[in-house]
Motif scaffolding. Sequence first.
Motif, PDB file in Angstrom:
ATOM      1  N   LEU A  62     -74.823  80.210 107.589  1.00  0.00           N
ATOM      2  CA  LEU A  62     -75.866  80.809 106.761  1.00  0.00           C
ATOM      3  C   LEU A  62     -76.502  82.003 107.464  1.00  0.00           C
ATOM      4  N   ALA A  63     -76.795  81.847 108.746  1.00  0.00           N
ATOM      5  CA  ALA A  63     -77.411  82.942 109.505  1.00  0.00           C
ATOM      6  C   ALA A  63     -76.484  84.151 109.564  1.00  0.00           C
ATOM      7  N   GLU A  64     -75.204  83.911 109.808  1.00  0.00           N
ATOM      8  CA  GLU A  64     -74.238  85.014 109.906  1.00  0.00           C
ATOM      9  C   GLU A  64     -74.062  85.715 108.556  1.00  0.00           C
ATOM     10  N   VAL A  65     -73.905  84.933 107.498  1.00  0.00           N
ATOM     11  CA  VAL A  65     -73.734  85.519 106.163  1.00  0.00           C
ATOM     12  C   VAL A  65     -74.994  86.288 105.762  1.00  0.00           C
ATOM     13  N   SER A  66     -76.166  85.753 106.095  1.00  0.00           N
ATOM     14  CA  SER A  66     -77.432  86.431 105.758  1.00  0.00           C
ATOM     15  C   SER A  66     -77.589  87.751 106.499  1.00  0.00           C
ATOM     16  N   ARG A  67     -76.993  87.861 107.672  1.00  0.00           N
ATOM     17  CA  ARG A  67     -77.024  89.148 108.393  1.00  0.00           C
ATOM     18  C   ARG A  67     -76.190  90.196 107.651  1.00  0.00           C
ATOM     19  N   VAL A  68     -75.090  89.760 107.089  1.00  0.00           N
ATOM     20  CA  VAL A  68     -74.217  90.680 106.346  1.00  0.00           C
ATOM     21  C   VAL A  68     -74.842  91.027 104.995  1.00  0.00           C
ATOM     22  N   LEU A  69     -75.437  90.033 104.346  1.00  0.00           N
ATOM     23  CA  LEU A  69     -76.021  90.219 103.016  1.00  0.00           C
ATOM     24  C   LEU A  69     -77.501  89.820 103.037  1.00  0.00           C
ATOM     25  N   PRO A  70     -78.364  90.689 103.560  1.00  0.00           N
ATOM     26  CA  PRO A  70     -79.794  90.359 103.518  1.00  0.00           C
ATOM     27  C   PRO A  70     -80.225  90.193 102.057  1.00  0.00           C
ATOM     28  N   GLY A  71     -81.147  89.287 101.820  1.00  0.00           N
ATOM     29  CA  GLY A  71     -81.555  89.044 100.441  1.00  0.00           C
ATOM     30  C   GLY A  71     -80.505  88.270  99.670  1.00  0.00           C
ATOM     31  N   LEU A  72     -79.772  87.430 100.361  1.00  0.00           N
ATOM     32  CA  LEU A  72     -78.671  86.650  99.802  1.00  0.00           C
ATOM     33  C   LEU A  72     -79.077  85.914  98.526  1.00  0.00           C
ATOM     34  N   ASN A  73     -78.244  86.003  97.504  1.00  0.00           N
ATOM     35  CA  ASN A  73     -78.469  85.299  96.242  1.00  0.00           C
ATOM     36  C   ASN A  73     -77.824  83.917  96.356  1.00  0.00           C
ATOM     37  N   TRP A  74     -78.639  82.863  96.463  1.00  0.00           N
ATOM     38  CA  TRP A  74     -78.140  81.510  96.687  1.00  0.00           C
ATOM     39  C   TRP A  74     -78.961  80.512  95.879  1.00  0.00           C
ATOM     40  N   TRP A  75     -78.428  79.301  95.764  1.00  0.00           N
ATOM     41  CA  TRP A  75     -79.174  78.171  95.227  1.00  0.00           C
ATOM     42  C   TRP A  75     -78.582  76.893  95.799  1.00  0.00           C
ATOM     43  N   ALA A  76     -79.364  75.798  95.709  1.00  0.00           N
ATOM     44  CA  ALA A  76     -78.917  74.506  96.227  1.00  0.00           C
ATOM     45  C   ALA A  76     -77.638  74.076  95.517  1.00  0.00           C
ATOM     46  N   ARG A  77     -76.767  73.425  96.249  1.00  0.00           N
ATOM     47  CA  ARG A  77     -75.468  73.025  95.687  1.00  0.00           C
ATOM     48  C   ARG A  77     -75.620  72.041  94.531  1.00  0.00           C
ATOM     49  N   GLU A  78     -76.511  71.094  94.669  1.00  0.00           N
ATOM     50  CA  GLU A  78     -76.703  70.085  93.623  1.00  0.00           C
ATOM     51  C   GLU A  78     -77.429  70.695  92.427  1.00  0.00           C
ATOM     52  N   GLU A  79     -76.868  70.570  91.257  1.00  0.00           N
ATOM     53  CA  GLU A  79     -77.471  71.154  90.056  1.00  0.00           C
ATOM     54  C   GLU A  79     -78.868  70.613  89.781  1.00  0.00           C
ATOM     55  N   SER A  80     -79.134  69.387  90.198  1.00  0.00           N
ATOM     56  CA  SER A  80     -80.451  68.791  89.959  1.00  0.00           C
ATOM     57  C   SER A  80     -81.513  69.313  90.933  1.00  0.00           C
ATOM     58  N   ASP A  81     -81.095  70.037  91.952  1.00  0.00           N
ATOM     59  CA  ASP A  81     -82.018  70.579  92.955  1.00  0.00           C
ATOM     60  C   ASP A  81     -82.397  72.004  92.538  1.00  0.00           C
ATOM     61  N   PRO A  82     -83.666  72.266  92.218  1.00  0.00           N
ATOM     62  CA  PRO A  82     -84.057  73.584  91.703  1.00  0.00           C
ATOM     63  C   PRO A  82     -84.271  74.659  92.774  1.00  0.00           C
ATOM     64  N   ARG A  83     -84.090  74.330  94.039  1.00  0.00           N
ATOM     65  CA  ARG A  83     -84.371  75.308  95.097  1.00  0.00           C
ATOM     66  C   ARG A  83     -83.343  76.436  95.078  1.00  0.00           C
ATOM     67  N   SER A  84     -83.870  77.680  95.311  1.00  0.00           N
ATOM     68  CA  SER A  84     -83.001  78.858  95.242  1.00  0.00           C
ATOM     69  C   SER A  84     -83.682  80.048  95.903  1.00  0.00           C
ATOM     70  N   ALA A  85     -82.916  81.125  96.032  1.00  0.00           N
ATOM     71  CA  ALA A  85     -83.476  82.387  96.527  1.00  0.00           C
ATOM     72  C   ALA A  85     -84.535  82.887  95.560  1.00  0.00           C
ATOM     73  N   LYS A  86     -84.270  82.764  94.273  1.00  0.00           N
ATOM     74  CA  LYS A  86     -85.197  83.240  93.248  1.00  0.00           C
ATOM     75  C   LYS A  86     -86.554  82.530  93.337  1.00  0.00           C
ATOM     76  N   ALA A  87     -86.530  81.247  93.715  1.00  0.00           N
ATOM     77  CA  ALA A  87     -87.767  80.475  93.843  1.00  0.00           C
ATOM     78  C   ALA A  87     -88.460  80.734  95.179  1.00  0.00           C
ATOM     79  N   GLY A  88     -87.810  81.485  96.081  1.00  0.00           N
ATOM     80  CA  GLY A  88     -88.406  81.802  97.375  1.00  0.00           C
ATOM     81  C   GLY A  88     -88.251  80.706  98.417  1.00  0.00           C
TER      82      GLY A  88
END
Length: 188
Positions: free
Chosen positions: A48-74
């Motif tokens: 995650l740290a390495e990918v985030s260095r390549v793509l700052p502001g990474l568009n991501w969300w939790a793998r489980e569909e029932s988990d609402p956590r995401s980049a959009k939610a901060g």
Amino acid sequence: MSNSTAAAILTTPDLDEALRVVRGLLGVADLDCAEVDFEAEIQSRQGLAEVSRVLPGLNWWAREESDPRSAKAGDDPAECLPVRVHDWCHALQLAEPFVRALGPRDAAAVRWDLNGWPAVPEAGLEDISQKYAYLTLSVNSRDLYQCELAPDHTVYVHVRGEHDLDRVHWLAAQVGGRFEGRTELAPL
């Protein structure tokens, strides 16, 4: 919406070999206005740290569909691992750094949206527009959508459909690959 046929032309445990084939195919393609898209499932804090260095502001969300956590939610992605990544419309030069940033258990698909595949009159092939001209590298996976995890990597060329497999054979020959007989429908 349309579909392309993604045809596997190389499966290898050697990431450098897969990237060599990708670079060769990019040398054949029309890259005018081309861009690259990333889809991945990141497993580790280091990946995650390495990918985030390549793509700052990474568009991501939790793998489980029932988990609402995401980049959009901060939310903090490190607290949500594993996370899914869908980050689109990037410059081509980010593709290889992204691939190299992935950890050994991170599965990904890197898709180059090309302007076209060239005409090859001697092979009876007309040019193909961007609608069907794509290239995908599946990393640590044997399919386009990271469903079949594997310790190897697959290079796919996308064409109009099963009737355009002559182009697949021609493209594979340009980079020392060969059509493996595996195709996947790729909704675009």
